[in-house]
Each structure stands twice: as C-alpha cells, then as structure tokens.
Motif scaffolding. Structure first.
Motif, PDB file in Angstrom:
ATOM      1  N   ARG A  38     -58.026   8.462  38.431  1.00 32.80           N
ATOM      2  CA  ARG A  38     -57.559   9.575  39.106  1.00 32.80           C
ATOM      3  C   ARG A  38     -56.849   8.854  40.680  1.00 32.80           C
ATOM      4  O   ARG A  38     -57.620   8.155  41.316  1.00 32.80           O
ATOM      5  N   ILE A  39     -55.549   9.166  40.719  1.00 30.36           N
ATOM      6  CA  ILE A  39     -54.896   8.233  41.886  1.00 30.36           C
ATOM      7  C   ILE A  39     -54.368   9.314  42.990  1.00 30.36           C
ATOM      8  O   ILE A  39     -53.824  10.252  42.661  1.00 30.36           O
ATOM      9  N   PRO A  75     -53.801   7.702  33.639  1.00 32.76           N
ATOM     10  CA  PRO A  75     -53.522   7.841  34.876  1.00 32.76           C
ATOM     11  C   PRO A  75     -53.055   9.568  35.234  1.00 32.76           C
ATOM     12  O   PRO A  75     -52.569  10.218  34.519  1.00 32.76           O
ATOM     13  N   GLU A  76     -53.925   9.874  36.179  1.00 31.21           N
ATOM     14  CA  GLU A  76     -53.816  11.372  36.876  1.00 31.21           C
ATOM     15  C   GLU A  76     -53.453  11.232  38.362  1.00 31.21           C
ATOM     16  O   GLU A  76     -54.054  10.725  39.270  1.00 31.21           O
ATOM     17  N   MET A  89     -60.271  10.119  50.197  1.00 30.26           N
ATOM     18  CA  MET A  89     -60.825   9.191  49.465  1.00 30.26           C
ATOM     19  C   MET A  89     -62.205   8.827  49.783  1.00 30.26           C
ATOM     20  O   MET A  89     -63.189   8.484  48.865  1.00 30.26           O
ATOM     21  N   GLN A  90     -62.563   8.837  51.115  1.00 31.67           N
ATOM     22  CA  GLN A  90     -63.934   8.547  51.456  1.00 31.67           C
ATOM     23  C   GLN A  90     -65.038   9.669  50.939  1.00 31.67           C
ATOM     24  O   GLN A  90     -65.960   9.416  50.701  1.00 31.67           O
ATOM     25  N   TYR A  94     -61.066  10.917  44.876  1.00 33.41           N
ATOM     26  CA  TYR A  94     -60.244  10.124  44.060  1.00 33.41           C
ATOM     27  C   TYR A  94     -60.789   8.672  43.616  1.00 33.41           C
ATOM     28  O   TYR A  94     -61.751   8.124  44.298  1.00 33.41           O
ATOM     29  N   ASP A  95     -60.294   8.125  42.398  1.00 41.84           N
ATOM     30  CA  ASP A  95     -60.711   6.823  42.183  1.00 41.84           C
ATOM     31  C   ASP A  95     -60.133   5.743  43.019  1.00 41.84           C
ATOM     32  O   ASP A  95     -60.888   4.571  43.523  1.00 41.84           O
TER      33      ASP A  95
END
Length: 260
Positions: A38-39, A75-76, A89-90, A94-95
C-alpha cells in the motif's frame, strides 16, 4: 543545466516471501495486508506521479510497480495530499510513501527511509521573455519567488530571503504548482522554485520558461518513507533498489522519464 541523479547502493537483503505471506500467527508481517504493498502518494507531481489521459503515470509509479513485482506484492497506490501524507504515514495508513520526497533530518527522526534512489537540486524557473537578463541567483535579489507550502523549497526560499538573495515569497498549496507556472508566465511572480526534475518538466510545458539557476550546496536526496519499526520492509525495499541498479532497470526507467 545538468541533471544529477543516483541510486544508492544497499547492503540489505530482500526479505523472503515467507515473511509476507506465511509468517507464523502473531508474527508481524512487513505489509499491512499480506500480498499487497500500500503506497501513499499524490498524482500532482510530474514527472514522478501525475495523471495523463486518465491514467496514473510517472517515474515513481513505474519504480514502485517494479519494486512490488520483485517482492511478489501487488502495488496499491492511494492518492492523497502532500499536506497530510506524512501524518497519514505516521498513523499507519500506508506501508510506504513516495512523491519526490526529500530526506531531511526532521523527517528521519519520524520515519525510516530507503537508500536514496535519486539526488537532485532545487532550481529556479523564470520567463525568459519577461526576464531576459536573468542569468543566475545573483539576479534574483528583488524577485518574487513562488514555492509550494510545507516543502524543502519553501524552507530554502525563506533562508534565501533572510540572506537577501531573493526579494519575497508567494506560497501556493502543493497541488497548485500549475497555478504558480501560470502566474510566472503572466508576470505576476518572477520565478518558481522546485526540485530540478519537476521544474524542468513544468518549464517544458510553457514556451519561454527556462531554468535560470540551481540552488548550490543543498542536494536533495529522494527516498521511500516508511515506519521506523518496519525493518523487514526497509531491507526489502533497499534490496529491490540495489537489484534494479545492477540489472539496468533503474537506468531504463530514468531514460524513459527524461531523468538522465
């Protein structure tokens, strides 16, 4: 103007597929969902990520698709905004995150980063028709410079203004960099500061715009950000980047997107 890029070498090994899909119950896997990567990113940042003819394209789109393939992950891409991506992100949404993101000391305190896959510079774009005599930073002492909010270009512009190297700053929301280029062509601002590769791409879209200078002594290393605790994914990403360098994939992608 020179275009400088590099991919960092890595000593990390690619984590095994078993870590992703076959970890024992209770053992933490290296992605949020087994088999997926997960991007987080934002598709308003050409040539890294943007939308063309209804398709999500760009250098980092190709880069992350190839990395995911090497790690046997699907990929997502999740479209978000620069203003919120670091907080998201924190929060573990997401990965990993990409988006032409510069690795800075404050960001290193919060996140882990891949080995830098590119080193570039901050550049200043002007309209040659309106500013034909501008040849470098020394000519920008009275310039009104457009920058994106909460970016390294904003931070550098503030420092340059304090040193008397530029006259003033106009701040744009991150997604409105196109408006900055319109204002530049219309003469409402004197210059736009942006990472070289984005600045060059944007300048090519409007006749008469050109890069007049690169900010010296301030290299911009770009990387993939992820949680500090996710050492397995960090090793996997670094291993994939190193393999892409060795087998020529990175060079081919750089050539495709005009980064050589």
């Amino acid at each position: 103007m020179s275009r400088r890029w590099l991919i960092g070498r890595s000593t990390g090994l690619v984590a095994s597929l078993a870590l992703v899909a076959c970890a024992p119950q209770g053992e933490r896997t290296m992605t949020l969902a087994p088999g997926k990567l997960r991007i987080g990113t934002y598709f308003v940042n050409p040539p890294f990520e943007y939308v063309a003819d209804g398709q999500r394209v760009g250098f980092e789109v190709d880069l992350m698709n190839d990395i995911a393939w090497r790690l046997s992950l699907a990929p997502e891409f999740v479209d978000t905004r620069w203003e919120t991506i670091l907080q998201e992100m924190q929060a573990g949404k997401y990965d990993c995150i990409v988006g032409g993101i510069t690795i800075t000391p404050p960001r290193e305190q919060t996140f882990a980063w891949s080995t830098p896959y590119m080193t570039t510079t901050l550049s200043l774009v002007v309209d040659s028709r309106r500013s034909p005599n501008m040849r470098g930073i020394a000519d920008l002492r009275k310039a009104l410079v457009g920058v994106q909010a909460a970016t390294t270009d904003y931070d550098v512009a503030v420092a340059m203004k304090a040193r008397g190297e530029i006259g003033s700053i106009k701040v744009y929301p991150f997604a409105e960099i196109g408006n900055a280029m319109v204002d530049l062509a219309a003469g409402r601002i004197t210059a736009v500061m942006k990472v070289y590769l984005v600045a060059a791409w944007l300048a090519r879209q409007t006749p008469g715009l050109r890069i007049v200078a690169q900010v010296p002594n301030d290299p911009q290393q770009l990387g993939i950000g992820l949680a500090k605790s996710n050492t397995a994914l960090l090793a996997a990403l670094n291993g994939a980047l190193a393999d892409m360098q060795k087998d020529g994939t990175y060079a081919r992608l750089a050539l495709k997107w005009g980064l050589q």
